[in-house]
Scaffold this motif. Sequence first.
Motif, PDB file in Angstrom:
ATOM      1  N   UNK A  77       0.831  -1.208   0.000  1.00  9.50           N
ATOM      2  CA  UNK A  77       0.000   0.000   0.000  1.00  9.50           C
ATOM      3  C   UNK A  77       0.867   1.260   0.000  1.00  9.50           C
ATOM      4  N   UNK A  78       0.193   2.403  -0.064  1.00  8.21           N
ATOM      5  CA  UNK A  78       0.889   3.688  -0.116  1.00  8.21           C
ATOM      6  C   UNK A  78       1.412   4.089   1.266  1.00  8.21           C
ATOM      7  N   UNK A  79       2.431   4.960   1.264  1.00 14.24           N
ATOM      8  CA  UNK A  79       3.004   5.435   2.517  1.00 14.24           C
ATOM      9  C   UNK A  79       1.995   6.197   3.371  1.00 14.24           C
ATOM     10  N   UNK A  80       0.967   6.775   2.735  1.00 11.04           N
ATOM     11  CA  UNK A  80       0.006   7.611   3.454  1.00 11.04           C
ATOM     12  C   UNK A  80      -1.048   6.811   4.209  1.00 11.04           C
ATOM     13  N   UNK A  81      -1.102   5.505   4.021  1.00  6.81           N
ATOM     14  CA  UNK A  81      -2.085   4.655   4.689  1.00  6.81           C
ATOM     15  C   UNK A  81      -1.615   4.288   6.096  1.00  6.81           C
ATOM     16  N   UNK A 105      14.816  -1.372   5.863  1.00  6.83           N
ATOM     17  CA  UNK A 105      14.547  -0.853   4.527  1.00  6.83           C
ATOM     18  C   UNK A 105      13.073  -1.068   4.222  1.00  6.83           C
ATOM     19  N   UNK A 106      12.351   0.002   3.916  1.00  8.50           N
ATOM     20  CA  UNK A 106      10.909  -0.084   3.656  1.00  8.50           C
ATOM     21  C   UNK A 106      10.649  -0.005   2.156  1.00  8.50           C
ATOM     22  N   UNK A 107       9.844  -0.937   1.655  1.00  3.77           N
ATOM     23  CA  UNK A 107       9.482  -1.003   0.237  1.00  3.77           C
ATOM     24  C   UNK A 107       7.956  -0.958   0.111  1.00  3.77           C
ATOM     25  N   UNK A 108       7.361   0.231  -0.127  1.00  2.00           N
ATOM     26  CA  UNK A 108       5.900   0.346  -0.223  1.00  2.00           C
ATOM     27  C   UNK A 108       5.376   0.055  -1.620  1.00  2.00           C
ATOM     28  N   UNK A 109       4.042   0.053  -1.750  1.00  2.47           N
ATOM     29  CA  UNK A 109       3.378   0.015  -3.059  1.00  2.47           C
ATOM     30  C   UNK A 109       3.819  -1.153  -3.961  1.00  2.47           C
ATOM     31  N   UNK A 110       4.057  -2.315  -3.357  1.00  7.13           N
ATOM     32  CA  UNK A 110       4.474  -3.511  -4.118  1.00  7.13           C
ATOM     33  C   UNK A 110       5.757  -3.288  -4.911  1.00  7.13           C
ATOM     34  N   UNK A 111       6.602  -2.362  -4.446  1.00  6.90           N
ATOM     35  CA  UNK A 111       7.828  -2.047  -5.185  1.00  6.90           C
ATOM     36  C   UNK A 111       8.875  -3.153  -5.087  1.00  6.90           C
ATOM     37  N   UNK A 112       8.767  -4.023  -4.094  1.00  2.00           N
ATOM     38  CA  UNK A 112       9.699  -5.152  -3.975  1.00  2.00           C
ATOM     39  C   UNK A 112       8.975  -6.466  -4.278  1.00  2.00           C
ATOM     40  N   UNK A 254      -9.388   4.612   3.683  1.00  2.00           N
ATOM     41  CA  UNK A 254      -7.994   4.994   3.397  1.00  2.00           C
ATOM     42  C   UNK A 254      -7.496   4.363   2.104  1.00  2.00           C
ATOM     43  N   UNK A 255      -7.875   3.110   1.856  1.00  2.00           N
ATOM     44  CA  UNK A 255      -7.465   2.459   0.612  1.00  2.00           C
ATOM     45  C   UNK A 255      -8.275   2.957  -0.581  1.00  2.00           C
ATOM     46  N   UNK A 256      -9.542   3.260  -0.341  1.00  2.00           N
ATOM     47  CA  UNK A 256     -10.369   3.803  -1.428  1.00  2.00           C
ATOM     48  C   UNK A 256      -9.759   5.116  -1.923  1.00  2.00           C
ATOM     49  N   UNK A 257      -9.366   5.958  -0.976  1.00  2.00           N
ATOM     50  CA  UNK A 257      -8.829   7.268  -1.363  1.00  2.00           C
ATOM     51  C   UNK A 257      -7.404   7.153  -1.929  1.00  2.00           C
ATOM     52  N   UNK A 258      -6.526   6.422  -1.249  1.00  2.00           N
ATOM     53  CA  UNK A 258      -5.120   6.365  -1.684  1.00  2.00           C
ATOM     54  C   UNK A 258      -4.957   5.670  -3.030  1.00  2.00           C
TER      55      UNK A 258
END
Length: 374
Positions: A77-81, A105-112, A254-258
């Motif tokens: 998910x996004x960092x803002x959630x 090490x943080x990997x958000x948004x399915x980046x890893x 939060x997921x609907x908006x992000x």
Amino acid sequence: MLKNRDLVHKFITKRFTSDRVFRYVVATTDRLKHNIEDTTMLKSTLKKAVSAMIISAAFSFSAWANEPIVIKFSHVVANETPKGQGALMFQKLVEERLAGKVKVEVYPNSSLYGDGKEMEALLLNNVQMLAPSLAKFDKYTKKIQIFDLPFLFDDIEAVQRFEQSEAGKSLLKSMEEKGITGLGYWNNDLKQLSANKELREPRDARGLKFRVQNSEVLDAQFKALKAVPRKMAFGEMYQGLQTGVVNGAENPYSNIYSQKIHEVQKFITESNHGLLSYMVIVNTNFWNSIPEDIRAELSKILDEVSVEVNKKSHDLNLADKQKIIDSKASTIITLTPEQREKWRDAVRPVWKQFEGEIGADLIQAAEASNKKMR
């Protein structure tokens, strides 16, 4: 000769942790020395080469031990959630209190890793920490399916009371035999239904295709509504809704908006029918290999972060709800008590369907959490 070569290879390639490395060096050196002296076929040059490698590795163990422990924390998910904020808070506190010892090490948004690969990556230790939705764990333990039962919890406070109970805490350790250790719960919020038509009563969902997580309970939930569940990765949901592959979804605000779901769904029904919560998990072998003092501090930090995440998540969802309203891109439908009861009655058979796998006692413990503390 082959036996000695294998021992050397094992010694050189093994990843050490600081509290065990010296014992391993001594034990392996003694084994190699014994084998070298007793193997008459081993030539003098090979003896020297093996001895050189032993000495080199023995001198380098301290350098390995002094390297910080790296924890790759991957999420979708996004960092803002709430989950995204929790991961960044954990990273910050670890950097402050375990500087030079642990690096997060943080990997958000399915980046890893995305939805479909993250659990496999954890079990292979390619990533050390995740916070998957509780819907992801039914292949590892059926009991955690309790969190997916529709209309089980009256509100997010009831969820937190159950998670903090002995029954809730026991679920954190229920997958250790499978190599997964739970450290805590991070709640997002209760879920809302979305579609391109108004969903006011259960019959309104008939025939619609809903995106669901890979959960048998959620699959059964939509089948009970005579809708069509379609399992789809989180990162594919927006496109699926935009193109009509699926007609609707269930998400907290939060997921609907992000994820901009409100831009491709005309209506959001505030059903509060289910929970989206996460379990922060680690690879069990990795976690147990961390020196005890560092592991204790990591646990303390994670507990502090969990309190903050769960304190702020509901407020964050309310703020995102207001942003959706302000955008005027989607209409939010509020159900009457009578309408909500119809939805509850329509999906209540799902509880009975999964009672044998989850356990009637666990369901009763969760229901008891709905009674407000006095």
